[in-house]
Design an enzyme around this catalytic site. Structure first.
Site, PDB file in Angstrom:
ATOM      1  N   LYS A   9      28.537  33.847  49.080  1.00 35.67           N
ATOM      2  CA  LYS A   9      28.289  33.806  47.642  1.00 35.67           C
ATOM      3  C   LYS A   9      26.989  33.036  47.348  1.00 35.67           C
ATOM      4  CE  LYS A   9      33.256  34.150  46.569  1.00 35.67           C
ATOM      5  NZ  LYS A   9      34.445  33.422  46.045  1.00 35.67           N
ATOM      6  N   TYR A  49      35.444  42.675  41.476  1.00 35.12           N
ATOM      7  CA  TYR A  49      36.560  41.787  41.140  1.00 35.12           C
ATOM      8  C   TYR A  49      37.501  42.393  40.093  1.00 35.12           C
ATOM      9  CZ  TYR A  49      34.828  37.765  43.838  1.00 35.12           C
ATOM     10  OH  TYR A  49      34.450  36.906  44.840  1.00 35.12           O
ATOM     11  N   ASN A 112      33.375  28.298  46.053  1.00 35.72           N
ATOM     12  CA  ASN A 112      34.006  28.279  47.386  1.00 35.72           C
ATOM     13  C   ASN A 112      33.249  29.101  48.430  1.00 35.72           C
ATOM     14  OD1 ASN A 112      34.777  30.778  46.513  1.00 35.72           O
ATOM     15  ND2 ASN A 112      36.989  30.446  46.670  1.00 35.72           N
ATOM     16  N   HIS A 115      33.387  35.067  50.380  1.00 36.66           N
ATOM     17  CA  HIS A 115      34.445  36.036  50.070  1.00 36.66           C
ATOM     18  C   HIS A 115      34.826  36.785  51.343  1.00 36.66           C
ATOM     19  CE1 HIS A 115      36.521  39.521  48.297  1.00 36.66           C
ATOM     20  NE2 HIS A 115      35.825  40.239  49.162  1.00 36.66           N
ATOM     21  N   GLU A 126      35.987  47.789  49.433  1.00 34.73           N
ATOM     22  CA  GLU A 126      34.828  46.911  49.232  1.00 34.73           C
ATOM     23  C   GLU A 126      33.640  47.363  50.083  1.00 34.73           C
ATOM     24  OE1 GLU A 126      36.514  43.006  49.919  1.00 34.73           O
ATOM     25  OE2 GLU A 126      37.612  43.063  48.021  1.00 34.73           O
TER      26      GLU A 126
HETATM   27  P1  IDP Z   1      40.011  34.801  47.440  1.00 35.41           P
HETATM   28  O1  IDP Z   1      38.493  34.771  47.255  1.00 35.41           O
HETATM   29  O2  IDP Z   1      40.468  33.675  48.324  1.00 35.41           O
HETATM   30  O3  IDP Z   1      40.530  36.147  47.872  1.00 35.41           O
HETATM   31  P2  IDP Z   1      40.968  35.450  44.759  1.00 35.41           P
HETATM   32  O4  IDP Z   1      42.283  35.049  44.202  1.00 35.41           O
HETATM   33  O5  IDP Z   1      40.766  36.885  45.142  1.00 35.41           O
HETATM   34  O6  IDP Z   1      40.656  34.481  46.004  1.00 35.41           O
HETATM   35  O7  IDP Z   1      39.861  35.018  43.698  1.00 35.41           O
HETATM   36  C1  IDP Z   1      38.527  35.454  43.823  1.00 35.41           C
HETATM   37  C2  IDP Z   1      37.609  34.287  43.571  1.00 35.41           C
HETATM   38  O8  IDP Z   1      37.772  33.846  42.240  1.00 35.41           O
HETATM   39  C3  IDP Z   1      37.879  33.036  44.424  1.00 35.41           C
HETATM   40  O9  IDP Z   1      37.298  33.094  45.708  1.00 35.41           O
HETATM   41  C4  IDP Z   1      37.259  31.960  43.574  1.00 35.41           C
HETATM   42  O10 IDP Z   1      35.840  31.920  43.718  1.00 35.41           O
HETATM   43  C5  IDP Z   1      37.575  32.439  42.171  1.00 35.41           C
HETATM   44  N1  IDP Z   1      38.819  31.831  41.675  1.00 35.41           N
HETATM   45  C6  IDP Z   1      40.083  32.149  42.011  1.00 35.41           C
HETATM   46  N2  IDP Z   1      40.976  31.379  41.350  1.00 35.41           N
HETATM   47  C7  IDP Z   1      40.242  30.559  40.581  1.00 35.41           C
HETATM   48  C8  IDP Z   1      40.580  29.529  39.648  1.00 35.41           C
HETATM   49  O11 IDP Z   1      41.758  29.217  39.418  1.00 35.41           O
HETATM   50  N3  IDP Z   1      39.522  28.881  39.053  1.00 35.41           N
HETATM   51  C9  IDP Z   1      38.220  29.208  39.290  1.00 35.41           C
HETATM   52  N4  IDP Z   1      37.865  30.160  40.150  1.00 35.41           N
HETATM   53  C10 IDP Z   1      38.852  30.839  40.789  1.00 35.41           C
HETATM   54 MG    MG Z   2      40.444  37.977  46.869  1.00 34.33          MG
END
Ligand code: IDP
Ligand code: MG
Length: 148
Positions: A9, A49, A112, A115, A126
């Protein structure tokens, strides 16, 4: 063989950590089948997304992913979808184990740094979205040293 979509990212690119992040997949023995530095616009990020459209953080997430260049990759190998997620760590870096990418490089969910596809089915979707020309077809000479 199984493939997954991995994306560093914008924060991972900005923070100068992408070589180390990529090397974790390479050292594991997975094969790189596609890689490009690119920026994505909002409609593209929303498509990627789309499952999270109803989440309260969706707007912030789209702003985050479109804030700078990302590194899009296809990695291939036995069990790469699940193992890739293990290498990446839990969504919330506060709960990602040390030694995982998020555990080592990130602090909060909204930054974070990486992805990874969460299933074989979403990996296929994807990869088709990010790499419309498909993967690069090659095989490493190390293949017989990595697989029995
Ligand atoms: P993942 O990336 O671990 O698969 P997902 O639930 O698919 O997690 O969410 C996609 C992205 O959305 C996450 O990697 C993170 O950057 C962001 N995200 C998910 N949950 C939250 C939240 O509660 N607050 C802020 N950002 C979030
Ligand atoms: Mg995800």
């Amino acid at each position: 063989m199984e493939q997954t979509f991995i994306m560093i990212k914008p924060d991972g690119v900005q923070r100068g950590s992408f070589c180390e992040i990529i090397s974790r997949f390479e050292k594991k023995g997975f094969s790189l089948k596609g890689l490009k530095l690119m920026t994505v616009d909002r409609p593209f990020a929303q498509k990627h997304y789309e499952d999270l459209l109803s989440k309260p953080f969706f707007g912030a997430l789209i702003g985050y992913i479109t804030s700078g260049p990302v590194i899009a990759m296809i990695w291939e190998g036995e069990g790469v979808v699940k193992t890739g997620r293990t290498i990446i760590g839990a969504t919330n870096p506060a709960q990602s184990a040390p030694g995982t990418i998020r555990g080592d490089f990130a602090i909060v969910m909204g930054r974070n740094i990486i992805h990874g596809s969460d299933s074989v089915e979403s990996a296929q979707k994807e990869i088709a979205l990010w790499f419309p020309d498909g993967p690069i077809n090659w095989q490493s000479n190390l293949h017989p040293w990595i697989y029995e």
